[in-house]
Design an enzyme around this catalytic site. Structure first.
Site, short mmCIF file in Angstrom:
data_model
loop_
_atom_site.label_atom_id
_atom_site.label_comp_id
_atom_site.label_asym_id
_atom_site.label_seq_id
_atom_site.Cartn_x
_atom_site.Cartn_y
_atom_site.Cartn_z
N GLU A 129 11.77 -9.28 88.90
CA GLU A 129 11.17 -8.16 88.18
C GLU A 129 11.48 -6.86 88.89
O GLU A 129 11.33 -6.77 90.12
CB GLU A 129 9.64 -8.29 88.12
CG GLU A 129 9.14 -9.40 87.26
CD GLU A 129 7.61 -9.46 87.19
OE1 GLU A 129 6.94 -8.42 87.38
OE2 GLU A 129 7.09 -10.56 86.95
N GLU A 144 4.01 -14.27 91.06
CA GLU A 144 3.33 -13.39 92.03
C GLU A 144 2.09 -14.04 92.63
O GLU A 144 0.98 -13.52 92.52
CB GLU A 144 2.94 -12.07 91.36
CG GLU A 144 4.13 -11.22 90.96
CD GLU A 144 3.74 -9.81 90.50
OE1 GLU A 144 2.58 -9.60 90.10
OE2 GLU A 144 4.60 -8.92 90.55
C1 BGP Z 1 3.99 -7.75 87.63
C2 BGP Z 1 3.71 -8.88 86.71
C3 BGP Z 1 4.12 -8.67 85.32
C4 BGP Z 1 4.12 -7.25 84.92
C5 BGP Z 1 4.63 -6.26 85.89
C6 BGP Z 1 4.45 -4.79 85.55
O1 BGP Z 1 2.97 -7.66 88.53
O2 BGP Z 1 4.28 -10.09 87.14
O3 BGP Z 1 3.43 -9.57 84.50
O4 BGP Z 1 3.57 -6.87 83.79
O5 BGP Z 1 4.06 -6.48 87.13
O6 BGP Z 1 3.10 -4.46 85.71
P1 BGP Z 1 2.29 -3.67 84.63
O7 BGP Z 1 2.41 -4.45 83.37
O8 BGP Z 1 0.89 -3.63 85.13
O9 BGP Z 1 2.91 -2.34 84.54
#
Ligand code: BGP
Length: 467
Positions: A365, A174
């Site tokens: 993701e 990201e």
């Molecule tokens: C993305 C990241 C992850 C992650 C996910 C969910 O931005 O690449 O590392 O954790 O989001 O976000 P969160 O953990 O804040 O719910």
């Protein structure tokens, strides 16, 4: 119904080293920038760990010691791939050494060997919201060009070591998140009197050069491997059809696409100069930077997709990754963390990106963070998660029918891990529950949720069975 997922579709799940491994100083690992962060959402960042304070990354879910059992569960679901990251600080504890830490390299040998023996393709992010803390403290993170040398040295070591084992690399997680998470994504501590945008855009330039040099190395070392970039690209809509809302949303979207434009096309887009002028940014480039960026572009574009947000004219924030900057979308429901659930947005984004680049996409993701309840009999009935994934996979299937080339889908957080955004574990994504609370108490016992069995069927049927 016709099955429209390609035969070799990479079904799997994704995690990141700093959110699951723990063992924060084991086998020679140095401190990572996340190892001094207490509560991420409150922004409590220390200079070094303070005795008696809880830092979620120190133990995380202890994947470092439990990966065999955890991967066996992923294999039980039928994963074809598993995305994780290498912790830079395990390989180069301070980041600027010339010799790597053998113990750290051995750990990832074991991890990748285990995945491969279970039939899972490792998908490896080289830097997922992390770098050795030393690089941040002593060089200022990605604001320094010296990081390009340290990063490429690290890349060369891991490309040589894991040649033949890792066939999919991702240079940064990201990278556009550097705008709303400069500390995590760029290793940047920005002082109040600095031009924040100058620091961010210069650091971004340094990562572009680093990423292209990594691609060059990767192609020289392992011709078989594919290497791509990764962006946060949830959908971003105008809050109304007022032309001011529409155009400003478009402009803000380009603040993210700026990154994929450089990575995928190999040059700064026409609108870049306008952004720099508007924000008084002056990018210092060196001779050869533009050539390198042009020559070594990515093989695929990976992205995260969780939600959609809206934007209203005059709300001057970085849009598509940072949440709503317009009124809540009246047509959508939100998760407990306020993320608007929008499966069709995934189809929209897949089309948007494929129309623009015509290169394979990877949904690296997608997932639902929620509070899960363990029933008295030990079961966890996460129907809301099944519903979320099911609808997103239907949208993905539609995108494939639209003609978009999508090579894989890695569900975010197949096992409960520490949230990147808040540092909590209560925001659970997993198909596998981990017995631990937000303060780190619990047995760490793993337990299958209802979604575990459901996702297994999805993979077994190659996406035919989505109900
Ligand atoms: C993305 C990241 C992850 C992650 C996910 C969910 O931005 O690449 O590392 O954790 O989001 O976000 P969160 O953990 O804040 O719910």
């Amino acid at each position: 119904m016709n099955n429209n997922f390609p035969e070799n579709f990479l079904w799997g799940g994704a995690v990141a080293a700093n959110q699951c491994e723990g063992a924060y100083l084991e086998d020679g690992k140095g401190l990572n920038l996340i190892d001094v962060v207490r509560h991420r959402i409150k922004g409590e960042i220390d200079d070094k760990p303070i005795e008696g304070m809880y830092y979620p990354s120190h133990k995380a879910i202890d994947f470092y010691h439990r990966f065999k059992g955890d991967l066996a569960l992923m294999a039980e679901m039928g994963f074809k791939c598993f995305r994780t990251s290498i912790s830079w600080g395990r390989i180069f504890p301070n980041g600027d050494e010339t010799e790597p830490n053998e113990k750290g390299l051995e750990f990832y040998d074991k991890l990748f060997d285990e995945m491969i023996s279970l039939g899972m393709q490792p998908i490896v992010t080289i830097s997922h919201y992390e770098m050795p803390l030393y690089l941040l403290d002593n060089y200022g993170g990605w604001r320094s060009r010296k990081l390009i040398d340290f990063y490429t040295r690290y890349c060369e070591v891991i490309f040589r070591r894991y040649k033949g084992k890792v066939k999919y690399w991702i240079t940064f997680n990201e990278i556009n998140a550097i705008h709303f998470n400069p500390y995590g994504a760029g290793g940047l501590r920005i002082k109040p009197d600095e031009n924040k945008m100058q620091v961010i855009y210069q650091a971004s330039h340094n990562t572009f050069v680093a990423s292209s040099l990594a691609i060059k190395l990767c192609r020289e070392i392992d011709k078989e491997a594919k290497i791509g970039c990764m962006l946060a690209l949830s959908a971003f809509y105008p809050a109304t059809c007022h032309p001011d809302d529409v155009f400003e949303t478009y402009e803000l979207r380009r603040r993210s696409l700026y990154y994929s434009d450089v990575y995928m096309r190999g040059y700064y887009p026409n609108y870049a100069k306008h952004i720099w002028d508007e924000l008084s940014v002056n990018i210092k480039m060196e001779d050869g930077d533009e050539k390198v960026i042009k020559k070594y572009t990515c093989d695929f574009l990976a992205f995260s997709y969780y939600k959609s947000s809206t934007h209203s004219y005059g709300m001057p924030v970085f849009g598509d990754t940072g949440g709503n900057t317009g009124k809540p979308n009246p047509y959508l429901q939100s998760t407990a963390w306020g993320w608007q659930i929008d499966p069709k947005g995934l189809r929209y984004v897949c089309n948007e990106l494929y129309d623009r680049y015509q290169k394979p996409l990877f949904v690296a993701e997608n997932g639902m963070g929620n509070i899960d309840v363990v029933e008295e009999d030990g079961s966890i009935n996460d129907d809301y998660r099944i519903d979320y994934i099911s609808r997103h996979l239907m949208a993905l299937r539609d995108a494939i029918k639209d003609g978009v080339d999508i090579i894989g889908y890695t569900y975010w957080g197949p096992i409960d891990i520490i949230s990147a955004g808040t540092g909590e574990i209560k925001k659970r994504y997993g198909f596998i529950h981990v017995d631990m609370d937000n303060d780190g108490n619990g047995t760490l016992k793993r337990r299958k949720k209802k979604s575990f069995y459901w996702y297994k069927k999805v993979i077994e049927s190659n996406g035919e069975n989505l109900e």
